[in-house]
Each structure stands twice: as C-alpha cells, then as structure tokens.
Design a protein around this motif. Sequence first.
Motif, PDB file in Angstrom:
ATOM      1  N   HIS A   1       0.852  -1.184   0.000  1.00  0.00           N
ATOM      2  CA  HIS A   1       0.000   0.000   0.000  1.00  0.00           C
ATOM      3  C   HIS A   1       0.891   1.237   0.000  1.00  0.00           C
ATOM      4  N   GLN A   2       0.407   2.310  -0.610  1.00  0.00           N
ATOM      5  CA  GLN A   2       1.146   3.583  -0.584  1.00  0.00           C
ATOM      6  C   GLN A   2       0.173   4.712  -0.325  1.00  0.00           C
ATOM      7  N   ASN A   3       0.691   5.800   0.226  1.00  0.00           N
ATOM      8  CA  ASN A   3      -0.161   6.969   0.376  1.00  0.00           C
ATOM      9  C   ASN A   3      -0.206   7.728  -0.948  1.00  0.00           C
ATOM     10  N   GLU A   4      -1.100   8.675  -1.031  1.00  0.00           N
ATOM     11  CA  GLU A   4      -1.303   9.415  -2.280  1.00  0.00           C
ATOM     12  C   GLU A   4      -0.066  10.189  -2.721  1.00  0.00           C
ATOM     13  N   ALA A   5       0.680  10.703  -1.767  1.00  0.00           N
ATOM     14  CA  ALA A   5       1.870  11.494  -2.089  1.00  0.00           C
ATOM     15  C   ALA A   5       3.070  10.634  -2.484  1.00  0.00           C
ATOM     16  N   GLY A   6       2.986   9.319  -2.241  1.00  0.00           N
ATOM     17  CA  GLY A   6       4.111   8.447  -2.566  1.00  0.00           C
ATOM     18  C   GLY A   6       5.256   8.543  -1.578  1.00  0.00           C
ATOM     19  N   THR A   7       4.967   9.030  -0.371  1.00  0.00           N
ATOM     20  CA  THR A   7       6.008   9.185   0.638  1.00  0.00           C
ATOM     21  C   THR A   7       5.962   8.107   1.725  1.00  0.00           C
ATOM     22  N   VAL A   8       4.910   7.307   1.710  1.00  0.00           N
ATOM     23  CA  VAL A   8       4.777   6.202   2.666  1.00  0.00           C
ATOM     24  C   VAL A   8       4.390   4.947   1.896  1.00  0.00           C
ATOM     25  N   LEU A   9       5.117   3.880   2.151  1.00  0.00           N
ATOM     26  CA  LEU A   9       4.788   2.578   1.578  1.00  0.00           C
ATOM     27  C   LEU A   9       4.633   1.600   2.736  1.00  0.00           C
ATOM     28  N   ILE A  10       3.574   0.820   2.698  1.00  0.00           N
ATOM     29  CA  ILE A  10       3.329  -0.175   3.730  1.00  0.00           C
ATOM     30  C   ILE A  10       3.217  -1.544   3.068  1.00  0.00           C
ATOM     31  N   ASN A  11       4.009  -2.469   3.561  1.00  0.00           N
ATOM     32  CA  ASN A  11       3.973  -3.865   3.097  1.00  0.00           C
ATOM     33  C   ASN A  11       3.284  -4.659   4.200  1.00  0.00           C
ATOM     34  N   TYR A  12       2.202  -5.344   3.841  1.00  0.00           N
ATOM     35  CA  TYR A  12       1.393  -6.104   4.784  1.00  0.00           C
ATOM     36  C   TYR A  12       1.469  -7.561   4.372  1.00  0.00           C
ATOM     37  N   ALA A  13       2.042  -8.418   5.223  1.00  0.00           N
ATOM     38  CA  ALA A  13       2.194  -9.833   4.898  1.00  0.00           C
ATOM     39  C   ALA A  13       1.554 -10.691   5.989  1.00  0.00           C
ATOM     40  N   THR A  14       0.973 -11.805   5.573  1.00  0.00           N
ATOM     41  CA  THR A  14       0.331 -12.722   6.511  1.00  0.00           C
ATOM     42  C   THR A  14       1.064 -14.057   6.490  1.00  0.00           C
ATOM     43  N   TRP A  15       1.338 -14.559   7.695  1.00  0.00           N
ATOM     44  CA  TRP A  15       2.029 -15.829   7.891  1.00  0.00           C
ATOM     45  C   TRP A  15       1.142 -16.765   8.703  1.00  0.00           C
ATOM     46  N   GLU A  16       1.309 -18.060   8.533  1.00  0.00           N
ATOM     47  CA  GLU A  16       0.506 -19.037   9.264  1.00  0.00           C
ATOM     48  C   GLU A  16       0.706 -18.923  10.769  1.00  0.00           C
ATOM     49  N   SER A  17       1.907 -18.537  11.203  1.00  0.00           N
ATOM     50  CA  SER A  17       2.194 -18.447  12.637  1.00  0.00           C
ATOM     51  C   SER A  17       3.437 -17.596  12.869  1.00  0.00           C
ATOM     52  N   THR A  18       3.627 -17.235  14.109  1.00  0.00           N
ATOM     53  CA  THR A  18       4.839 -16.516  14.502  1.00  0.00           C
ATOM     54  C   THR A  18       6.072 -17.362  14.213  1.00  0.00           C
ATOM     55  N   GLU A  19       5.958 -18.653  14.474  1.00  0.00           N
ATOM     56  CA  GLU A  19       7.082 -19.564  14.254  1.00  0.00           C
ATOM     57  C   GLU A  19       7.496 -19.586  12.785  1.00  0.00           C
ATOM     58  N   HIS A  20       6.525 -19.628  11.874  1.00  0.00           N
ATOM     59  CA  HIS A  20       6.856 -19.603  10.443  1.00  0.00           C
ATOM     60  C   HIS A  20       7.581 -18.311  10.074  1.00  0.00           C
ATOM     61  N   PHE A  21       7.092 -17.187  10.602  1.00  0.00           N
ATOM     62  CA  PHE A  21       7.724 -15.909  10.290  1.00  0.00           C
ATOM     63  C   PHE A  21       9.151 -15.859  10.823  1.00  0.00           C
ATOM     64  N   HIS A  22       9.355 -16.291  12.062  1.00  0.00           N
ATOM     65  CA  HIS A  22      10.705 -16.260  12.630  1.00  0.00           C
ATOM     66  C   HIS A  22      11.650 -17.187  11.866  1.00  0.00           C
ATOM     67  N   GLN A  23      11.153 -18.306  11.409  1.00  0.00           N
ATOM     68  CA  GLN A  23      11.974 -19.211  10.594  1.00  0.00           C
ATOM     69  C   GLN A  23      12.363 -18.518   9.288  1.00  0.00           C
ATOM     70  N   PHE A  24      11.418 -17.829   8.674  1.00  0.00           N
ATOM     71  CA  PHE A  24      11.683 -17.064   7.452  1.00  0.00           C
ATOM     72  C   PHE A  24      12.772 -16.011   7.698  1.00  0.00           C
ATOM     73  N   VAL A  25      12.670 -15.281   8.811  1.00  0.00           N
ATOM     74  CA  VAL A  25      13.663 -14.239   9.123  1.00  0.00           C
ATOM     75  C   VAL A  25      15.054 -14.855   9.256  1.00  0.00           C
ATOM     76  N   MET A  26      15.151 -15.963   9.978  1.00  0.00           N
ATOM     77  CA  MET A  26      16.457 -16.580  10.226  1.00  0.00           C
ATOM     78  C   MET A  26      17.045 -17.243   8.976  1.00  0.00           C
ATOM     79  N   GLU A  27      16.203 -17.891   8.180  1.00  0.00           N
ATOM     80  CA  GLU A  27      16.711 -18.684   7.068  1.00  0.00           C
ATOM     81  C   GLU A  27      16.765 -17.952   5.733  1.00  0.00           C
ATOM     82  N   LEU A  28      15.944 -16.950   5.546  1.00  0.00           N
ATOM     83  CA  LEU A  28      15.902 -16.292   4.244  1.00  0.00           C
ATOM     84  C   LEU A  28      16.134 -14.783   4.333  1.00  0.00           C
ATOM     85  N   ALA A  29      15.330 -14.104   5.119  1.00  0.00           N
ATOM     86  CA  ALA A  29      15.384 -12.639   5.122  1.00  0.00           C
ATOM     87  C   ALA A  29      16.745 -12.112   5.559  1.00  0.00           C
ATOM     88  N   SER A  30      17.386 -12.792   6.489  1.00  0.00           N
ATOM     89  CA  SER A  30      18.674 -12.302   6.965  1.00  0.00           C
ATOM     90  C   SER A  30      19.807 -12.551   5.972  1.00  0.00           C
TER      91      SER A  30
END
Length: 98
Positions: free
Chosen positions: A46-75
């Motif tokens: 999502h972005q605001n009209e001025a193009g100065t704010v961008l928001i990325n909204y993601a949904t994960w099955e669980s906190t554990e899945h997200f933390h695994q993603f951070v450790m194994e891929l995002a980092s």
Amino acid sequence: MKNKPLHVIVRFELKAGELDTLTALIRDFFEKEVSHFPGFISAKIHQNEAGTVLINYATWESTEHFHQFVMELASLSPIAQQIQAFRPTQDMVFEVSL
C-alpha cells in the motif's frame, strides 16, 4: 490451541524518487523468494497518495513460520538487504476476534 495467523506490517517513510525502486524490490522479493517459503500466506503493498509512505502487509501461518523465514531467508537474501536500506519499521500483529 491452534496458532493464530501473524500479520507483519512494514512501513517505509520515503524520500522523493524512492517509491518505484522500493516497490519493484519488494515485488521481486515476494515473487522470487518469499512466496515459496513454508508458512507464507499472502502479501499486499500500500502507498499513500503522495508516494512518501509505503506499507507492506504480509500474513504468515504463525509466529514460528515468520521467525523461521527471518532466520533462514530474510537475513541472508541480497534483495532483503537492499530493502533494508530504505529504513523500514516493523510491527507484528494478531487479528482480534469480535
């Protein structure tokens, strides 16, 4: 008790000219890397009209899945490192039942 889905909201405060570059990086990251990771459900940008704010909204099955993603891929991902250069702030939230 079943794990509740985790919604991760990442906000970027942008300078002029950064929106298109960041949007392309996020789309590339989700299409090439995140969409294949176990526990990932969906994402929106999502972005605001001025193009100065961008928001990325993601949904994960669980906190554990997200933390695994951070450790194994995002980092380790070069694309994620490029996204980090845009100074994101992050919140992890759960949906509240009415």
